[in-house]
Design a protein around this motif. Structure first.
Motif, PDB file in Angstrom:
ATOM      1  N   THR A  72     -17.344  -8.434   0.551  1.00 25.22           N
ATOM      2  CA  THR A  72     -16.497  -8.965   1.617  1.00 25.22           C
ATOM      3  C   THR A  72     -17.149  -8.605   2.961  1.00 25.22           C
ATOM      4  O   THR A  72     -17.961  -7.680   3.031  1.00 25.22           O
ATOM      5  N   PRO A  73     -16.779  -9.329   4.012  1.00 20.75           N
ATOM      6  CA  PRO A  73     -15.761 -10.375   4.072  1.00 20.75           C
ATOM      7  C   PRO A  73     -16.266 -11.712   3.548  1.00 20.75           C
ATOM      8  O   PRO A  73     -17.459 -11.999   3.578  1.00 20.75           O
ATOM      9  N   ALA A  74     -15.311 -12.515   3.071  1.00 18.97           N
ATOM     10  CA  ALA A  74     -15.618 -13.877   2.668  1.00 18.97           C
ATOM     11  C   ALA A  74     -15.675 -14.788   3.889  1.00 18.97           C
ATOM     12  O   ALA A  74     -15.161 -14.449   4.956  1.00 18.97           O
ATOM     13  N   ILE A  75     -16.304 -15.938   3.720  1.00 16.71           N
ATOM     14  CA  ILE A  75     -16.248 -16.995   4.719  1.00 16.71           C
ATOM     15  C   ILE A  75     -15.027 -17.841   4.377  1.00 16.71           C
ATOM     16  O   ILE A  75     -14.936 -18.386   3.274  1.00 16.71           O
ATOM     17  N   ILE A  76     -14.066 -17.952   5.297  1.00 20.35           N
ATOM     18  CA  ILE A  76     -12.795 -18.615   5.009  1.00 20.35           C
ATOM     19  C   ILE A  76     -12.609 -19.824   5.914  1.00 20.35           C
ATOM     20  O   ILE A  76     -12.674 -19.716   7.143  1.00 20.35           O
ATOM     21  N   HIS A  77     -12.392 -20.982   5.297  1.00 16.33           N
ATOM     22  CA  HIS A  77     -12.094 -22.215   6.029  1.00 16.33           C
ATOM     23  C   HIS A  77     -10.670 -22.646   5.652  1.00 16.33           C
ATOM     24  O   HIS A  77     -10.347 -22.757   4.460  1.00 16.33           O
ATOM     25  N   THR A  78      -9.819 -22.885   6.637  1.00 13.42           N
ATOM     26  CA  THR A  78      -8.440 -23.292   6.365  1.00 13.42           C
ATOM     27  C   THR A  78      -8.162 -24.668   6.955  1.00 13.42           C
ATOM     28  O   THR A  78      -8.692 -25.041   8.001  1.00 13.42           O
TER      29      THR A  78
END
Length: 280
Positions: free
Chosen positions: A124-130
């Protein structure tokens, strides 16, 4: 309004991280098998056969397909009628990645600082797309991305006058310059339009499509066919040993852009193009 607790998100992502790294997507595996059948270069044919056997062993023994289990890229489509309870969404996602990489015995490859380095020890951290969408569900896609292929990706701010030929030349040159480094045969995502960062996002998102899928716009479907044909004429081949199977598929995604620009991004993925989607 539907309530979804972060514990469910964490547990789902934990399992998805393991599944994505151990079970090759059927569309990619089928494309590799088709490449094996049509390949004329004997060395390339042997390489493809080994890739197929490797995927079978990984599936049968539930072990990683590749030693590079990637940086976790997470796409979240969140229904606007969902209320998330129990904590912060990003914390729940990262906890799921942390558990998945620990309990799945997956390699931890993330460093805490891009220059000073220092492994975080848990991927971590992850790459996060929302993205906010209609409905009362959360659709989660996990796409672990290895950096042998990520490092060969590129973005170019083309001018409108460069036209379609400029896009074709840039994509083909990017693959040509990569050679065997990104572990071909490749799946290639191409993003055109938007802004600098939007083009890169589109190219990454394009990798989530089935390798056999076509852009719904016939103009860009034709572009995908042109690019695939030109790239497979480069004679890079599986693992760079030559042959007609340099790429398994090319997926193009587009977005409106400014009158003065034509951003283009190429996101290269190796033959282990991993992604798993679940809806909760």
């Amino acid at each position: 309004m539907r309530e979804i607790n972060t514990d469910l998100i964490t547990k789902t992502i934990e399992k998805m991280c393991i599944d994505a790294n151990c079970f090759l997507n059927p569309d990619v595996e089928n494309a590799i098998c088709r490449g094996y059948e049509k390949e004329t270069n004997t060395v390339a044919k042997d390489v493809l056969n080994n890739i197929i056997k490797n995927a079978e062993i990984a599936r049968d023994e539930a072990v990683p397909i590749c030693q590079d289990t990637g940086m976790a890229v997470v796409f979240l489509k969140i229904g606007q009628d969902v209320h998330i309870s129990g904590g912060l969404l990003c914390d729940a996602v990262n906890e799921g990645v942390r558990r998945g990489y620990k309990n799945g015995y997956l390699r931890k490859s993330v460093v805490a600082d891009p220059v000073r380095r220092g492994n975080t020890g848990d991927n971590t951290p992850a790459i996060i797309h929302t993205e906010i969408v209609e409905g009362d569900n959360i659709e989660i896609t996990i796409a672990p991305k290895g950096f042998g292929s990520e490092n060969m990706s590129a973005v170019k701010m083309l001018k409108p006058s460069d036209g379609l030929e400029g896009i074709i030349d840039f994509v083909v040159d990017t693959v040509k310059n990569a050679g065997g480094n990104p572990c071909p045969p490749l799946v290639i995502g191409v993003g055109i339009g938007g802004t600098f960062e939007k083009a890169a996002y589109l190219a990454k998102y394009a990798l989530l499509r089935d390798v056999d899928s076509k852009n719904p716009d016939p103009y860009y479907a034709d572009l995908e066919n042109i690019l695939l044909e030109k790239i497979n004429r480069l004679d890079i081949g599986p693992q760079g040993f030559g042959g007609v199977t340099t790429a398994l598929g090319i997926n193009v995604e587009t977005f409106p852009t400014h009158i003065a620009g034509m951003p283009c991004a190429v996101n290269i993925n190796c033959h282990v193009t991993r992604h798993v989607t679940e809806k909760i």
